[in-house]
Every structure is written in structure tokens, then in C-alpha cells.
Design an enzyme around this catalytic site. Structure first.
Site, PDB file in Angstrom:
ATOM      1  N   LYS A 196      42.269  62.281 -14.451  1.00 13.75           N
ATOM      2  CA  LYS A 196      41.993  63.678 -14.109  1.00 13.75           C
ATOM      3  C   LYS A 196      43.297  64.352 -13.677  1.00 13.75           C
ATOM      4  O   LYS A 196      43.985  63.867 -12.765  1.00 13.75           O
ATOM      5  CB  LYS A 196      40.963  63.702 -12.975  1.00 13.75           C
ATOM      6  CG  LYS A 196      40.185  64.982 -12.871  1.00 13.75           C
ATOM      7  CD  LYS A 196      39.054  64.791 -11.873  1.00 13.75           C
ATOM      8  CE  LYS A 196      38.304  66.060 -11.613  1.00 13.75           C
ATOM      9  NZ  LYS A 196      37.440  65.930 -10.434  1.00 13.75           N
TER      10      LYS A 196
HETATM   11  C1  E4P Z   1      34.683  67.643  -9.962  1.00 13.66           C
HETATM   12  O1  E4P Z   1      35.230  67.286 -10.968  1.00 13.66           O
HETATM   13  C2  E4P Z   1      35.278  68.627  -9.030  1.00 13.66           C
HETATM   14  O2  E4P Z   1      36.407  68.097  -8.408  1.00 13.66           O
HETATM   15  C3  E4P Z   1      34.226  69.016  -8.044  1.00 13.66           C
HETATM   16  O3  E4P Z   1      33.042  69.342  -8.755  1.00 13.66           O
HETATM   17  C4  E4P Z   1      34.621  70.152  -7.113  1.00 13.66           C
HETATM   18  O4  E4P Z   1      33.495  70.508  -6.354  1.00 13.66           O
HETATM   19  P1  E4P Z   1      33.565  71.443  -5.041  1.00 13.66           P
HETATM   20  O5  E4P Z   1      33.970  72.811  -5.481  1.00 13.66           O
HETATM   21  O6  E4P Z   1      32.171  71.411  -4.506  1.00 13.66           O
HETATM   22  O7  E4P Z   1      34.572  70.812  -4.133  1.00 13.66           O
END
Ligand code: E4P
Length: 217
Positions: A87
Site C-alpha cells: 500500500k
Molecule cells: C483503508 O484502506 C484506509 O486506510 C481506511 O479505510 C481509512 O479509514 P478512516 O478514514 O476511517 O481512517
């Protein structure tokens, strides 16, 4: 639409996996830190445990911000298990790193995406997944799902192969709207997945069926 769970919590991953509808997992540094994971070996071991629990893609985020740092770290993450997806944040160095991983057959998830322009760049670099953060867009009084629709339309009309992974999900309604908008994947916290089960008429109907079933015994 594929269902990923958005957590690094092993109990929640297990609970979602036991439903039989889980296709993968996403994590981020905040979710890992929340579980108290600290240090390179603990991080490696945690990702390995998740990969052994769930048979599907597991997004593991790099912590560095330079092209060289992200490539070095991403190579180590990808070596943990065949299902690891590296990622990478949507930055200039991040796009260069995604292209490097594409050229080296390593799957990537481009994270922190908030516009269609960013999603086009991620697709051009060959990202496997693009993660628009719809909840955080809603938090700033825009409609996050509209961005999902826009990216899905662009990818379809341009023939991009990158999968649209709706992230930052806050509610069961987000999941339904992302499915309507044509998202390939929705990554959800456990309460949002479980929220899909709920309907008061289901509860009332079941209570009546159970009562009538008693009279049949
Ligand atoms: C997932 O890939 C993201 O990092 C995550 O959904 C972010 O979520 P949040 O905005 O609730 O922190």
C-alpha cells in the site's frame, strides 16, 4: 463487489472471516498502531498471521515517503506472503514506486486518494487497487460516493484495469451506495458489515415464526 475488512484486529478479522463472505483485508499505520504493533519483526509477524487467517489480498502500508524507501520497504513486505499488496500513498514518489512495483509484478494499493485526477495517475502507474477515502470526503461535506461513481466511469471508458476499492467506510449505507456506484471492492470496519444484517421487520418476523413454531410442537 468484493468485501475486505478494514482493520488490523485479529478478533475482528476472525469474526468477519467466519461469516464466509470475506475476500481480503486492508490495514494502515493507524490501524496497526492501535493494535500495539511495534518494530519490524512484530509488523512482519502480524501481517503473516493475517495472511494465514484470510485467503485473499492483504494490504500492508509502507511507512517511508521517498521512492527508494518505499521500494525497499515494499519489497520486504511483499516477501512476507504471496497475498501481500503493498500500500503506497498518493504522492509523486508514491506514483514512481507504484510504477516500479508494477514493472516488477508486485501488487499495489494506492491510498489516500481524494480526486479523480489522482485516480487516473494511479491507474496509469498500474496500481492494482485505488483507494478513494469516501468517509473522509463526507466529513468535509462533499459526497464521497460521487467520487466512486466518477472513477468507475473513467476507468470503464478508458479501459483501465485498476480496481476501485472504496475505503474510509463509515456506515452500512456507504456499502450499499458503493455497490450501486460500481465499486469493485469495499473495505469496511466490522460494525458496518454487521450493520447490513439489521432490519426490524426481520426481527419481528422471526419472533412471530418462532412463536408459531412453538404451537406446532
Ligand atoms: C483503508 O484502506 C484506509 O486506510 C481506511 O479505510 C481509512 O479509514 P478512516 O478514514 O476511517 O481512517
Amino acid at each position: 463487489m468484493k468485501f475486505f475488512i478494514d482493520t488490523a484486529n485479529l478478533d475482528q478479522i476472525r469474526e468477519a472471516n467466519e461469516l464466509g463472505i470475506l475476500d481480503g483485508v486492508t490495514t494502515n499505520p493507524s490501524l496497526m498502531a492501535k493494535e500495539g504493533i511495534k518494530g519490524e519483526e512484530a509488523i512482519r509477524q502480524h501481517y503473516l498471521t493475517i495472511c494465514e487467517m484470510v485467503d485473499g489480498p492483504v494490504s500492508a502500508e509502507v511507512l517511508g515517503t521517498t521512492f527508494e524507501g518505499m521500494v525497499e520497504e515494499g519489497k520486504k513486505l511483499a516477501a512476507i506472503h504471496k497475498n501481500i499488496v503493498v500500500k503506497i500513498p498518493m504522492t509523486k514518489d508514491g506514483i514512481k514506486a507504484i510504477k516500479w512495483f508494477t514493472d516488477n509484478d508486485i501488487q499495489t494499493n494506492c491510498t489516500l486518494v481524494f480526486s479523480a485526477g489522482q485516480a487516473i495517475l494511479a491507474a496509469k502507474a498500474g496500481a492494482t487497487y485505488v483507494s478513494p477515502f469516501i468517509g473522509r470526503i463526507d466529513d468535509s461535506s462533499w459526497d464521497g460516493v460521487q467520487l466512486i461513481e466518477q472513477i468507475v466511469n473513467i476507468y470503464n471508458s478508458q479501459g483501465f484495469m485498476t480496481e476501485v476499492l472504496a475505503a474510509s467506510i463509515r456506515t452500512p449505507l456507504h456499502i450499499v451506495r458503493c455497490a450501486e456506484a460500481g465499486a469493485d471492492v469495499c473495505t469496511c470496519p466490522l460494525p458496518s458489515i454487521l450493520g447490513l444484517l439489521k432490519h426490524p421487520l426481520t426481527d419481528l418476523g422471526l419472533a412471530q415464526f418462532l412463536k408459531d413454531a412453538e404451537s406446532m410442537k
